[in-house]
Design a protein around this motif. Structure first.
Motif, PDB file in Angstrom:
ATOM      1  N   PHE A 103      58.502  88.486  35.791  1.00  0.00           N
ATOM      2  CA  PHE A 103      57.621  88.108  34.688  1.00  0.00           C
ATOM      3  C   PHE A 103      56.173  88.492  34.969  1.00  0.00           C
ATOM      4  N   VAL A 137      52.753  92.440  14.646  1.00  0.00           N
ATOM      5  CA  VAL A 137      52.621  90.998  14.443  1.00  0.00           C
ATOM      6  C   VAL A 137      52.886  90.279  15.765  1.00  0.00           C
ATOM      7  N   LEU A 138      53.926  90.703  16.455  1.00  0.00           N
ATOM      8  CA  LEU A 138      54.311  90.130  17.749  1.00  0.00           C
ATOM      9  C   LEU A 138      54.686  91.272  18.675  1.00  0.00           C
ATOM     10  N   GLY A 143      56.674  89.681  24.717  1.00  0.00           N
ATOM     11  CA  GLY A 143      56.571  88.291  25.108  1.00  0.00           C
ATOM     12  C   GLY A 143      57.409  87.301  24.322  1.00  0.00           C
ATOM     13  N   ASP A 144      58.055  87.736  23.238  1.00  0.00           N
ATOM     14  CA  ASP A 144      58.970  86.828  22.531  1.00  0.00           C
ATOM     15  C   ASP A 144      60.375  87.420  22.648  1.00  0.00           C
ATOM     16  N   ASP A 145      61.353  86.849  21.951  1.00  0.00           N
ATOM     17  CA  ASP A 145      62.708  87.395  22.037  1.00  0.00           C
ATOM     18  C   ASP A 145      62.790  88.797  21.443  1.00  0.00           C
ATOM     19  N   ALA A 146      61.987  89.043  20.425  1.00  0.00           N
ATOM     20  CA  ALA A 146      61.932  90.365  19.806  1.00  0.00           C
ATOM     21  C   ALA A 146      60.501  90.590  19.351  1.00  0.00           C
ATOM     22  N   ALA A 147      60.136  91.854  19.154  1.00  0.00           N
ATOM     23  CA  ALA A 147      58.832  92.175  18.578  1.00  0.00           C
ATOM     24  C   ALA A 147      58.953  92.127  17.054  1.00  0.00           C
ATOM     25  N   ALA A 148      57.837  91.932  16.388  1.00  0.00           N
ATOM     26  CA  ALA A 148      57.806  91.959  14.923  1.00  0.00           C
ATOM     27  C   ALA A 148      56.696  92.894  14.473  1.00  0.00           C
ATOM     28  N   VAL A 149      57.054  93.806  13.586  1.00  0.00           N
ATOM     29  CA  VAL A 149      56.074  94.774  13.070  1.00  0.00           C
ATOM     30  C   VAL A 149      56.160  94.843  11.553  1.00  0.00           C
ATOM     31  N   GLY A 158      60.731  95.828  25.223  1.00  0.00           N
ATOM     32  CA  GLY A 158      61.616  96.528  26.145  1.00  0.00           C
ATOM     33  C   GLY A 158      62.314  95.537  27.055  1.00  0.00           C
ATOM     34  N   ASP A 159      62.642  95.993  28.249  1.00  0.00           N
ATOM     35  CA  ASP A 159      63.405  95.166  29.174  1.00  0.00           C
ATOM     36  C   ASP A 159      63.113  95.677  30.583  1.00  0.00           C
ATOM     37  N   THR A 185      59.890  93.951  10.310  1.00  0.00           N
ATOM     38  CA  THR A 185      60.948  94.503  11.159  1.00  0.00           C
ATOM     39  C   THR A 185      60.884  93.832  12.529  1.00  0.00           C
ATOM     40  N   VAL A 204      62.463  93.931  16.428  1.00  0.00           N
ATOM     41  CA  VAL A 204      63.139  94.912  17.280  1.00  0.00           C
ATOM     42  C   VAL A 204      63.150  94.422  18.720  1.00  0.00           C
ATOM     43  N   MET A 229      64.873  84.805  16.810  1.00  0.00           N
ATOM     44  CA  MET A 229      63.693  84.941  15.941  1.00  0.00           C
ATOM     45  C   MET A 229      64.012  84.469  14.526  1.00  0.00           C
ATOM     46  N   ARG A 239      58.505  81.753  19.920  1.00  0.00           N
ATOM     47  CA  ARG A 239      58.642  80.830  21.040  1.00  0.00           C
ATOM     48  C   ARG A 239      57.485  79.824  21.070  1.00  0.00           C
TER      49      ARG A 239
END
Lengths: 328, 328
Positions: free
Chosen positions: A9, A26-27, A30-36, A125-126, B44, B46, B82, B152
């Motif tokens: 981390f 938007v995100l 750092g969260d479960d998924a990104a938001a755009v 990513g991961d 979206t 992702v 999310m 989160r």
């Protein structure tokens, strides 16, 4: 500090710090998924490429900063080949225990430097450990107006066949690296290829290109993909292939066929595209404005099949076309 | 037929045939990038996850069909966390020379079966050879209305802390697999986890969840991520953790602490979420309608810090929280 000490981390936090922040996010990390936010009216383009240690790169002669740049560049090239505007990237890494932050930090710096040059924001990513080699997986999202997106399938009989820049330099650079050389134009082209984002977008925006693909598997292989999807054939003139000064100078001393690297070498990440003959002057003007050669190397025929015309005027049908990851 | 004989493009063609075709796909597998139509007004989402042989899975006891299903499920779980509706997937594979089509074909069939169950279309990816292990990299895109996306970071003091389903079964299943067992409910939960797509979307749509994360690193670790981003603390009651019949029956015979797998095991892919106390009845009704337990396991406190309350009423602050890929 080692990666063990920094922890998963901590490393993700370090990446997030250098990810930049672009419009539409938007995100981010750092969260479960990104938001755009997709731009209204545009279609979303998305592509993914993997780079595997020992297959795509050798850390013995690949500087990590350039490897980071190339990891994004190969995806930028795919979005460029659709005429798309690149926007958001995801970077996944499987990291072997021996790989130190002295490699990872410049790798991330290279990736984000290429991202900034093309207006791309790293949004996710991961990261995980690897029991074997270093594996890099990148996803890139882009956008374009529906009617401007350029497919592989749009070539028509009579279209001219173009390629940007030079072909064959990346394969030449790789051969020179394997011989122990470390500097030179071809080596730079192999380690740090230049995605043709501006050219791809301009060709799409002005409706010039009828079909487009990037040269990743090799000129013949990628031309083959384009012709197959377009249901066309082509005549390709060997003496029109754009070869760099270094190619002309260094290839004769290597022992294989003079044109083989330009035809089958791959990884040039130039754009191979077709356009109606009446757009020739416009394309020449665009090439001049971008300071990027766009060379007519052949012409599309309605009848299927690819014919190569040698400098002496003789013609032949090529047998093998390029790189297949699973070929023996 | 072997993968060598089929070739890279033959294998991609085989994947494309089973990819299905969903709404919104303009261009799927086969061009430089895929093109999709975002739903107007939605953002979206992702996410990307990598699964590495020898780290995330062992082919000695992982059936390839289930591995394909899990490769998508771990990403579906992120989109569910999310509150998103999953839509499009990209699948990248680095394939070692020894991996046969007898493994790859059921792997792809598993992936696409999980995709169809959740309305996901496979639109792209990459295939290449690997010099070492099998590496799977998946990107999943989803969508949701901006105001419904659950982050989160939204938990507030006084919220109740919930988890769906059971926790700890995946880690128990892995332990049993390593002991040589091959069947059972916990083993199935480890090999073929169930992403909580419907629950995530419903919790988001009705504005019930204030914060949400999926349990991939372990209950404590993922709760820690949620608390850190929400700037809150929590009290977690051990005797409220939802444990399966198999957990209650099999864990005592294993030698470690009874609660350790439920707290730190990871890979359950349940949803951990917070909600105001006044939504408790609504959430109970939702759980009943989905036939999925949603159990209150604790409560959020305004003061930072995580306190674990044991069945005897004693409390302690946990030291280590879960899996770190780069920890020694």
């Amino acid at each position: 500090m080692t990666l063990n000490e920094l922890g998963e981390f901590g490393f993700i936090g370090r990446i997030a710090t250098s990810a930049g922040s672009g419009g539409g996010v938007v995100l981010g990390i750092g969260d479960d998924a990104a938001a755009v936010i997709p731009t209204p009216g545009l279609q979303t383009l998305v592509t993914a490429d993997m780079l595997v240690e020992g297959v795509h790169f050798d850390l013995a002669f690949t500087p990590p900063f350039e490897l980071g740049r190339k990891s994004l560049a190969v995806n930028l090239s795919d979005i460029a080949a659709m005429g798309g505007i690149p926007r958001f990237a995801l970077l996944s890494l499987a990291i072997p225990p021996g790989l130190s932050l002295e490699i990872l930090d410049p790798f991330i710096a290279g990736f984000t430097s290429r991202a900034k040059e093309h207006g791309v924001t790293l949004i996710g990513g991961d990261t995980c450990s690897s029991r074997s080699g270093f594996v890099i997986s990148v996803t890139l999202m882009g956008e374009q107006e529906p009617e401007r997106i350029v497919r592989r399938s749009g070539a028509g009989g009579g279209d001219l066949l173009y390629v940007t820049g030079f072909v064959g330099d990346s394969a030449l650079g790789l051969a020179l690296l394997r011989q122990g050389e470390r500097v030179g134009a071809a080596i730079t082209r192999h380690l740090d290829p230049i995605p043709r984002t501006a050219a791809g977008v301009a060709l799409a925006a002005k409706g010039m290109a009828t079909a487009m693909i990037d040269v990743s598997d090799g000129t013949l292989a990628d031309l083959g993909h384009l012709l197959k999807l377009s249901g066309c054939g082509a005549r390709l003139f060997l003496d029109r292939l754009p070869l760099s000064p270094e190619y002309l100078w260094r290839v004769p001393e290597l022992k294989d066929d003079f044109f083989s690297r330009a035809l089958s070498g791959g990884e040039d990440y130039e754009l191979l595209f077709t356009a109606p003959a009446e757009r020739e002057e416009e394309i020449a003007a665009l090439a001049a404005s971008l300071n990027l050669p766009m060379t007519v190397i052949g012409e599309i025929s309605r009848a299927p099949g690819l014919i190569i015309i040698s400098p002496d005027g003789s013609s032949h049908i090529p047998a093998s076309r390029g790189f297949d990851h699973f070929a023996r």
